[in-house]
Scaffold this motif. Structure first.
Motif, PDB file in Angstrom:
ATOM      1  N   GLN A  45       0.832  -1.211   0.000  1.00 24.38           N
ATOM      2  CA  GLN A  45       0.000   0.000   0.000  1.00 24.38           C
ATOM      3  C   GLN A  45       0.860   1.252   0.000  1.00 24.38           C
ATOM      4  OE1 GLN A  45      -2.357  -0.638   3.490  1.00 24.38           O
ATOM      5  NE2 GLN A  45      -3.957  -1.775   2.394  1.00 24.38           N
ATOM      6  N   LEU A  46       1.938   1.189   0.761  1.00 26.59           N
ATOM      7  CA  LEU A  46       2.831   2.346   0.846  1.00 26.59           C
ATOM      8  C   LEU A  46       3.432   2.660  -0.525  1.00 26.59           C
ATOM      9  CD1 LEU A  46       4.373   4.502   2.373  1.00 26.59           C
ATOM     10  CD2 LEU A  46       5.957   2.748   3.197  1.00 26.59           C
ATOM     11  N   GLU A  47       3.855   1.629  -1.223  1.00 25.44           N
ATOM     12  CA  GLU A  47       4.434   1.877  -2.544  1.00 25.44           C
ATOM     13  C   GLU A  47       3.404   2.508  -3.486  1.00 25.44           C
ATOM     14  OE1 GLU A  47       7.128  -0.708  -4.607  1.00 25.44           O
ATOM     15  OE2 GLU A  47       6.150  -0.379  -6.526  1.00 25.44           O
ATOM     16  N   ILE A  48       2.187   1.982  -3.450  1.00 25.30           N
ATOM     17  CA  ILE A  48       1.153   2.518  -4.334  1.00 25.30           C
ATOM     18  C   ILE A  48       0.832   3.974  -3.984  1.00 25.30           C
ATOM     19  CG2 ILE A  48      -1.268   2.287  -5.013  1.00 25.30           C
ATOM     20  CD1 ILE A  48      -0.830  -0.803  -4.569  1.00 25.30           C
ATOM     21  N   ALA A  49       0.818   4.263  -2.687  1.00 27.48           N
ATOM     22  CA  ALA A  49       0.568   5.642  -2.256  1.00 27.48           C
ATOM     23  C   ALA A  49       1.693   6.559  -2.734  1.00 27.48           C
ATOM     24  CB  ALA A  49       0.434   5.707  -0.740  1.00 27.48           C
ATOM     25  N   LEU A  50       2.923   6.076  -2.610  1.00 24.48           N
ATOM     26  CA  LEU A  50       4.076   6.867  -3.059  1.00 24.48           C
ATOM     27  C   LEU A  50       4.010   7.114  -4.562  1.00 24.48           C
ATOM     28  CD1 LEU A  50       6.865   5.160  -0.919  1.00 24.48           C
ATOM     29  CD2 LEU A  50       6.291   7.607  -0.875  1.00 24.48           C
ATOM     30  N   LEU A  51       3.613   6.073  -5.280  1.00 27.55           N
ATOM     31  CA  LEU A  51       3.468   6.215  -6.728  1.00 27.55           C
ATOM     32  C   LEU A  51       2.462   7.315  -7.048  1.00 27.55           C
ATOM     33  CD1 LEU A  51       3.629   5.381  -9.726  1.00 27.55           C
ATOM     34  CD2 LEU A  51       1.959   3.592  -9.222  1.00 27.55           C
ATOM     35  N   ASN A  52       1.349   7.294  -6.360  1.00 32.32           N
ATOM     36  CA  ASN A  52       0.316   8.288  -6.627  1.00 32.32           C
ATOM     37  C   ASN A  52       0.769   9.698  -6.270  1.00 32.32           C
ATOM     38  OD1 ASN A  52      -1.890   6.817  -7.761  1.00 32.32           O
ATOM     39  ND2 ASN A  52      -2.124   5.800  -5.792  1.00 32.32           N
ATOM     40  N   LEU A  53       1.429   9.810  -5.122  1.00 29.23           N
ATOM     41  CA  LEU A  53       1.930  11.131  -4.727  1.00 29.23           C
ATOM     42  C   LEU A  53       2.933  11.646  -5.755  1.00 29.23           C
ATOM     43  CD1 LEU A  53       2.128  13.436  -2.629  1.00 29.23           C
ATOM     44  CD2 LEU A  53       3.971  12.138  -1.531  1.00 29.23           C
ATOM     45  N   ALA A  54       3.844  10.766  -6.161  1.00 30.76           N
ATOM     46  CA  ALA A  54       4.884  11.155  -7.118  1.00 30.76           C
ATOM     47  C   ALA A  54       4.266  11.574  -8.449  1.00 30.76           C
ATOM     48  CB  ALA A  54       5.870  10.008  -7.332  1.00 30.76           C
TER      49      ALA A  54
ATOM     50  N   ALA B 266       8.096   4.388  19.138  1.00 28.00           N
ATOM     51  CA  ALA B 266       8.626   3.459  20.131  1.00 28.00           C
ATOM     52  C   ALA B 266       7.942   2.094  20.096  1.00 28.00           C
ATOM     53  CB  ALA B 266       8.502   4.072  21.527  1.00 28.00           C
ATOM     54  N   ASP B 267       6.670   2.091  19.763  1.00 24.09           N
ATOM     55  CA  ASP B 267       5.939   0.820  19.789  1.00 24.09           C
ATOM     56  C   ASP B 267       6.048   0.035  18.478  1.00 24.09           C
ATOM     57  OD1 ASP B 267       4.501   2.386  18.089  1.00 24.09           O
ATOM     58  OD2 ASP B 267       2.583   2.186  19.143  1.00 24.09           O
ATOM     59  N   GLY B 268       6.874   0.529  17.562  1.00 25.96           N
ATOM     60  CA  GLY B 268       7.053  -0.196  16.311  1.00 25.96           C
ATOM     61  C   GLY B 268       6.115   0.266  15.208  1.00 25.96           C
ATOM     62  N   SER B 269       5.213   1.183  15.540  1.00 25.18           N
ATOM     63  CA  SER B 269       4.348   1.742  14.508  1.00 25.18           C
ATOM     64  C   SER B 269       5.110   2.838  13.757  1.00 25.18           C
ATOM     65  CB  SER B 269       3.072   2.323  15.129  1.00 25.18           C
ATOM     66  OG  SER B 269       3.404   3.430  15.947  1.00 25.18           O
ATOM     67  N   VAL B 270       4.544   3.279  12.638  1.00 24.50           N
ATOM     68  CA  VAL B 270       5.217   4.297  11.824  1.00 24.50           C
ATOM     69  C   VAL B 270       4.246   5.418  11.471  1.00 24.50           C
ATOM     70  CG1 VAL B 270       6.344   4.768   9.613  1.00 24.50           C
ATOM     71  CG2 VAL B 270       6.849   2.644  10.853  1.00 24.50           C
ATOM     72  N   ARG B 271       4.674   6.641  11.770  1.00 27.12           N
ATOM     73  CA  ARG B 271       3.865   7.812  11.465  1.00 27.12           C
ATOM     74  C   ARG B 271       3.860   8.048   9.960  1.00 27.12           C
ATOM     75  NH1 ARG B 271       4.803  13.011  10.662  1.00 27.12           N
ATOM     76  NH2 ARG B 271       7.072  12.816  10.885  1.00 27.12           N
ATOM     77  N   ILE B 272       2.697   8.336   9.418  1.00 26.91           N
ATOM     78  CA  ILE B 272       2.595   8.568   7.974  1.00 26.91           C
ATOM     79  C   ILE B 272       2.697  10.060   7.692  1.00 26.91           C
ATOM     80  CG2 ILE B 272       1.122   8.326   5.932  1.00 26.91           C
ATOM     81  CD1 ILE B 272      -0.213   5.939   7.337  1.00 26.91           C
TER      82      ILE B 272
ATOM     83  N   PHE C 296      -3.505   9.487   0.221  1.00 22.63           N
ATOM     84  CA  PHE C 296      -3.399   8.331  -0.670  1.00 22.63           C
ATOM     85  C   PHE C 296      -3.497   7.019   0.109  1.00 22.63           C
ATOM     86  CE2 PHE C 296      -1.106  11.855  -2.650  1.00 22.63           C
ATOM     87  CZ  PHE C 296      -1.797  11.941  -3.847  1.00 22.63           C
ATOM     88  N   LEU C 297      -3.729   7.145   1.435  1.00 23.10           N
ATOM     89  CA  LEU C 297      -3.855   5.952   2.268  1.00 23.10           C
ATOM     90  C   LEU C 297      -5.166   6.014   3.047  1.00 23.10           C
ATOM     91  CD1 LEU C 297      -0.127   5.855   3.372  1.00 23.10           C
ATOM     92  CD2 LEU C 297      -1.302   4.018   2.141  1.00 23.10           C
TER      93      LEU C 297
END
Length: 439
Positions: A187-196, A415-421, A428-429
RNA sequence: GGCGAGGUGGCGGAGCGGCCGAUCGCAGCCGCCUUGAAAGCGGCCGUGGGGAAACUCACCGGGGGUUCAAAUCCCUCCCUCGCCGCCA
């Protein structure tokens, strides 16, 4: 290739460029010699060929006269003339053939040498090797994870926690340096593609999805069969190549074409998979997805006038910065040194993102001004009034997926292993603000 | 993969082995005509190499061959189109 006239009028310029690159200077002298020999051989052929044509043109009418001749004397006379001409033409034909073969052989030699000459470096490029770049700017501040009270995880670990990257199964199925993007990762790659693509379109780029397999002419024309050849995948059965970047199909898109100067600049944003053998990088970046054999990339590619090329190069760099800024990544911009330029580049700027777990900046984009080098090889010209001349081409990475993903995961981890978008990516997500481990 | 048709200048479309770098039409450029435009009329109008120039050479999908001479004949490869087969 560079302008042949420079070889004839100012070879020192080429020598200096080769010296700065750390490439062969002697080849310039070989080339001068070969160039002279080539022109001499071609002139010799032209001369003989012209004689042959002149002679040949006399034979037809004479044969006609021979046919029409009625009395014996005239007939014998005409026959004798035809025979004489034929004999002459016959030996001339042999000479022409020999001269042609010789000219071809010599030309081939000269052309091979031409292919060995890299583009003239821009005199503003810092001289030296990989370490001799000039730092243009550092942007953003790397996070202090110690101060935040936790140890940064690398992208492999985060990728596992989020079930986003699977390098183990990548290796199982395809070998080392292959990976799967899964779930959040995909999903992240597709979102990046769309943003780009959205950004590129807004800046006047035409979106393109290109072939990833090309003919040798395209590969050679873009300069990838020189010192970079060992990193190119070749399909033996078909004599074709897997591209390492969509720069190749984008540059070759207009090969053998003449473009009206009023249509320039033409800007394309190409999306394709990229394939790299990574020969000679054994032991480097063996873990994770920093250095892989196959990845996807959005590449910017521009056809413009030689006069505009430097200004366009700055614009490409700015657009790259805009994109990295939007992803809220700390980075630095460097002016790459002459010894580290690709063979077609006259100048190159890289953006390197901060990678927390490596404690260093790593290349995420690269933009090159290839001036007329590729255009000459690919026979792409512009028509300006009644003149036609080579145009300039430039390229720049907008979004090389794996490295951008690495940078996002590591820099925006919590810290909990999650990632801020990053904000720009959220639309796009589906408006999500954070990546969390799947339940 | 099989059979058939074809690949010629920006496009369309001719081209008896020598007079073909190539007829013609369209598009484009310049001029005339017109208050302006259109129409009409006249001219120009492929790319590259060598040469100061005159001029000359190469290129009719790529490569090879026959011939004194090849866009034109032969071989081979590639590509496009159509039909059949197979199949995302």
């Amino acid at each position: 290739m560079i302008d042949p006239n420079i070889l004839r009028t100012d070879p020192d310029r080429i020598r200096e460029s080769q010296r700065r690159r750390g490439e062969s200077v002697e080849v310039v002298d070989l080339l001068i010699e070969a160039d002279l020999a080539k022109r001499a051989a071609m002139q010799e052929f032209d001369e003989l060929r012209n004689q042959q044509k002149v002679l040949g043109k006399q034979i037809g009418p004479l044969q006609g006269a021979l046919k029409k001749a009625t009395d014996e004397a005239a007939k014998a006379q005409a026959q004798a003339e035809v025979d004489a001409l034929m004999a002459q033409a016959s030996t001339l034909a042999d000479d022409v053939k020999a001269a042609d073969a010789k000219a071809n052989e010599i030309s081939e030699k000269a052309d091979q040498l031409w292919l060995q000459i890299s583009n003239l470096v821009n005199l503003d490029s810092p001289v030296g090797g990989e370490e001799d770049f000039t730092l243009i700017e550092e942007v953003g501040t790397p996070r202090d994870f110690a101060a935040e009270g936790f140890a940064a995880r690398d992208h492999i670990e985060i990728g596992e926690i989020l079930d986003a990257i699977d390098t183990v199964r990548g290796a199982k199925v395809s070998g080392s340096r292959f990976f799967y993007l899964k779930g959040i990762g995909a999903q992240l790659e597709i979102a990046l593609l769309n943003l780009a693509m959205q950004q590129a379109s807004a800046n006047g780029f035409i979106p393109m999805i290109t072939p990833a397999i090309v003919l040798p002419s395209a590969m050679e024309g873009t300069g990838f069969l020189g010192q970079a050849a060992e990193n190119v995948y070749r399909l033996e059965e078909d004599d074709m190549y897997l591209v390492g970047t969509s720069e190749v199909p984008l540059a070759a898109y207009h090969s053998d074409e003449i473009i009206d100067v009023n249509q320039l600049p033409i800007r394309y944003a190409g999306w394709s998979s990229c394939f790299r053998r990574e020969a000679g990088s054994y032991g480097k970046d063996t873990k994770g997805i920093i250095r892989v054999h196959q990845f996807d990339k959005v590449e910017m590619f521009v056809f413009t006038t030689p006069d505009e090329a430097e200004a366009e190069h700055k614009r490409l760099l700015q657009w790259e910065r805009d994109f990295v800024d939007a992803l809220e990544l700390p980075y630095r911009v460097i002016d790459v040194a002459t010894g580290d330029l690709g063979s077609s580049a006259a100048r190159k700027f890289d953006i390197e993102a901060w990678i927390p777990t490596q404690g260093t900046y790593r290349e995420i984009t690269s933009t090159s001004n290839t001036t007329e080098f590729q255009a000459r090889r690919l026979k792409i010209r512009m028509r300006d009034g009644d003149k036609t001349q080579p145009l300039a081409t430039l390229n720049g990475t907008l979004c090389a997926m794996p490295r951008i993903i690495v940078a996002i995961l590591e820099n925006h981890q919590q810290a909990d292993g999650s990632v801020r978008i990053p904000k720009a990516l959220q639309p796009f997500l589906g408006g999500k603000t954070v990546f969390t481990a799947p339940a």
